[in-house]
Design a protein around this motif. Structure first.
Motif, mmCIF file in Angstrom:
data_model
loop_
_atom_site.group_PDB
_atom_site.id
_atom_site.type_symbol
_atom_site.label_atom_id
_atom_site.label_comp_id
_atom_site.label_asym_id
_atom_site.label_seq_id
_atom_site.Cartn_x
_atom_site.Cartn_y
_atom_site.Cartn_z
ATOM 1 N N LEU A 44 31.334 26.904 52.852
ATOM 2 C CA LEU A 44 31.599 26.803 51.417
ATOM 3 C C LEU A 44 30.621 27.668 50.632
ATOM 4 O O LEU A 44 31.014 28.376 49.697
ATOM 5 C CB LEU A 44 31.496 25.343 50.976
ATOM 6 N N GLN A 45 29.350 27.627 51.012
ATOM 7 C CA GLN A 45 28.351 28.466 50.344
ATOM 8 C C GLN A 45 28.641 29.946 50.593
ATOM 9 O O GLN A 45 28.450 30.792 49.705
ATOM 10 C CB GLN A 45 26.954 28.122 50.859
ATOM 11 N N LEU A 46 29.126 30.254 51.780
ATOM 12 C CA LEU A 46 29.466 31.636 52.103
ATOM 13 C C LEU A 46 30.571 32.159 51.185
ATOM 14 O O LEU A 46 30.525 33.300 50.726
ATOM 15 C CB LEU A 46 29.898 31.736 53.570
ATOM 16 N N THR A 47 31.569 31.328 50.920
ATOM 17 C CA THR A 47 32.644 31.768 50.016
ATOM 18 C C THR A 47 32.097 32.043 48.615
ATOM 19 O O THR A 47 32.580 32.936 47.917
ATOM 20 C CB THR A 47 33.779 30.723 49.923
ATOM 21 N N LYS A 48 31.091 31.281 48.210
ATOM 22 C CA LYS A 48 30.478 31.529 46.895
ATOM 23 C C LYS A 48 29.809 32.900 46.872
ATOM 24 O O LYS A 48 29.928 33.651 45.889
ATOM 25 C CB LYS A 48 29.468 30.437 46.568
ATOM 26 N N ASP A 49 29.125 33.246 47.939
ATOM 27 C CA ASP A 49 28.499 34.564 48.021
ATOM 28 C C ASP A 49 29.561 35.666 48.061
ATOM 29 O O ASP A 49 29.380 36.740 47.471
ATOM 30 C CB ASP A 49 27.610 34.655 49.265
ATOM 31 N N ALA A 50 30.661 35.395 48.751
ATOM 32 C CA ALA A 50 31.741 36.380 48.818
ATOM 33 C C ALA A 50 32.389 36.571 47.445
ATOM 34 O O ALA A 50 32.727 37.694 47.056
ATOM 35 C CB ALA A 50 32.779 35.937 49.847
ATOM 36 N N VAL A 51 32.565 35.489 46.718
ATOM 37 C CA VAL A 51 33.118 35.572 45.363
ATOM 38 C C VAL A 51 32.177 36.347 44.454
ATOM 39 O O VAL A 51 32.615 37.137 43.610
ATOM 40 C CB VAL A 51 33.369 34.157 44.789
ATOM 41 N N GLU A 52 30.887 36.118 44.619
ATOM 42 C CA GLU A 52 29.892 36.836 43.813
ATOM 43 C C GLU A 52 30.060 38.340 43.965
ATOM 44 O O GLU A 52 29.908 39.103 43.012
ATOM 45 C CB GLU A 52 28.489 36.412 44.247
ATOM 46 N N LEU A 53 30.414 38.770 45.150
ATOM 47 C CA LEU A 53 30.563 40.194 45.434
ATOM 48 C C LEU A 53 31.934 40.731 45.069
ATOM 49 O O LEU A 53 32.071 41.907 44.721
ATOM 50 C CB LEU A 53 30.282 40.447 46.920
ATOM 51 N N ASN A 54 32.952 39.892 45.167
ATOM 52 C CA ASN A 54 34.316 40.324 44.822
ATOM 53 C C ASN A 54 35.128 39.126 44.344
ATOM 54 O O ASN A 54 35.840 38.485 45.118
ATOM 55 C CB ASN A 54 34.995 40.977 46.030
ATOM 56 N N PRO A 55 35.056 38.806 43.046
ATOM 57 C CA PRO A 55 35.743 37.614 42.520
ATOM 58 C C PRO A 55 37.262 37.731 42.499
ATOM 59 O O PRO A 55 37.937 36.753 42.211
ATOM 60 C CB PRO A 55 35.182 37.483 41.097
ATOM 61 N N ALA A 56 37.803 38.894 42.835
ATOM 62 C CA ALA A 56 39.260 39.067 42.821
ATOM 63 C C ALA A 56 39.884 38.904 44.202
ATOM 64 O O ALA A 56 41.085 39.116 44.368
ATOM 65 C CB ALA A 56 39.615 40.447 42.261
ATOM 66 N N ASN A 57 39.090 38.501 45.186
ATOM 67 C CA ASN A 57 39.595 38.399 46.557
ATOM 68 C C ASN A 57 40.372 37.088 46.735
ATOM 69 O O ASN A 57 39.786 36.002 46.781
ATOM 70 C CB ASN A 57 38.424 38.472 47.545
ATOM 71 N N TYR A 58 41.687 37.191 46.863
ATOM 72 C CA TYR A 58 42.541 36.001 46.976
ATOM 73 C C TYR A 58 42.199 35.171 48.206
ATOM 74 O O TYR A 58 42.154 33.936 48.144
ATOM 75 C CB TYR A 58 44.011 36.411 47.031
ATOM 76 N N THR A 59 41.981 35.829 49.337
ATOM 77 C CA THR A 59 41.747 35.108 50.585
ATOM 78 C C THR A 59 40.501 34.223 50.497
ATOM 79 O O THR A 59 40.487 33.088 50.997
ATOM 80 C CB THR A 59 41.609 36.102 51.753
#
Length: 332
Positions: free
Chosen positions: A65-80
């Motif tokens: 879950l924390q990893l997805t937050k970091d991924a969103v931080e880098l690309n908030p438009a990523n649907y997956t």
């Protein structure tokens, strides 16, 4: 929200974190002959390499879950990433109120990102609690009154949960601030169409409201379009409403040559012809004259369109003349 941030110097890559040593990162696969290779920072590649690994193993954990937050931080438009985050929220039984706070923060950084608004919508659906949404969208629209995603979310919340009571006041404030705000005019129509309805009283009230706004700024496409939409619901039609016709003719008499006024009078002529109710002001001859004026002087950028409309009225005029001549011959 970007590929790098102010705190990157203190950032520890996932590959260097002891708690992630059990997972083998999965690099991006662009195929054997990629046409264009996108250059990412080391941080971006590291985070998404581990996100792909978590996705492949279908890991449901707090660290994921924390990893997805970091991924969103880098690309908030990523649907997956957002979809997997939703899967994790459900699997872990995460406090959705906390997630609402998190999403609000993301929206403030990326207010025109469809994915984050969609995520917000899903959370509201799960909670069945829209109590924060009007304020949230209102704040977003204060920053950008034409934010399509904020309007879309606001309309969904209002229609789903019946939150229409104070919306006309909200919209009126936006229109008063900027009478050319087409989004606000659209929202006003949305409220009328989905809540208040088009009773004769409401139609006349909206007509009067719109005419006052047109008096203020005559060359405003938004208010003219709204007037046209309201008149569609008037059982008497455009020409049957003396308030509208006299208003338009008075503007024209006083030398107003807004292309939107002229286009509206052309609509009056068209309606009169179709109903067989032509008169001195509304007939094919006048429509042809107005089309010519628009094409050559007042709306030259759309001259081809107005010439096309003009040809339509010329055909009507020709057919009418032939009918009149035929009737005269019979009489003689």
């Amino acid at each position: 929200m970007s590929d790098s941030g102010e705190n990157d110097a203190a950032w520890t890559l996932y590959k260097d974190r002891p708690e992630w040593r059990d997972l083998k990162p999965v690099p991006e696969n662009d195929g054997p002959s990629p046409v264009v290779v996108i250059a990412h920072s080391e941080k971006f590649e590291d985070v998404y390499n581990y996100f792909r690994a978590v996705l492949q193993s279908n890991e449901k954990s707090e660290r994921a879950l924390q990893l997805t937050k970091d991924a969103v931080e880098l690309n908030p438009a990523n649907y997956t990433v957002w979809q997997y985050r939703r899967d994790l929220l459900q699997a872990l039984g995460t406090d959705l109120r906390t997630e609402l706070d998190y999403v609000e923060a993301v929206i403030k950084h990326s207010p025109k990102n469809y994915q984050v608004w969609h995520h917000r919508r899903v959370l509201v659906e799960w909670l069945q609690d829209p109590s924060l949404e009007l304020e949230l969208t209102g704040d977003a629209l204060l920053q950008d009154p034409k934010n399509y995603h904020a309007w879309q979310h606001r309309q969904w919340v209002m229609k789903t949960f019946g939150l229409f009571d104070k919306e006309l006041e909200f919209v009126d404030n936006l229109i008063t601030e900027d009478v050319r705000n087409n989004s606000a005019w659209n929202q006003r129509y949305f409220v009328m169409n989905n809540h208040l309805g088009w009773s004769d009283l409401n139609v006349q009230r909206e007509i009067c409201y719109t005419l006052e706004k047109i008096k203020f700024v005559k060359n405003n496409e938004s208010s003219w379009n709204y007037l046209r939409g309201v008149c569609f619901h008037d059982k008497r039609g455009i020409n049957g409403n003396a308030v509208v016709t006299s208003f338009c003719e008075e503007l024209y008499k006083n030398k107003c040559r807004s292309p939107y006024l002229l286009a509206f009078i052309i609509d009056m002529c068209d309606e009169a012809i179709k109903k067989g109710e032509t008169n001195t002001f509304h007939n094919a001859d006048r429509a042809i004259l107005l089309c010519h004026d628009l094409a050559t002087k007042y709306d030259k950028i759309r001259s081809k369109y107005w010439n096309y409309v003009c040809d339509k009225f010329k055909k009507i005029q020709k057919a009418q003349n032939e009918t009149d001549n035929h009737e005269n011959n019979i009489d003689n």
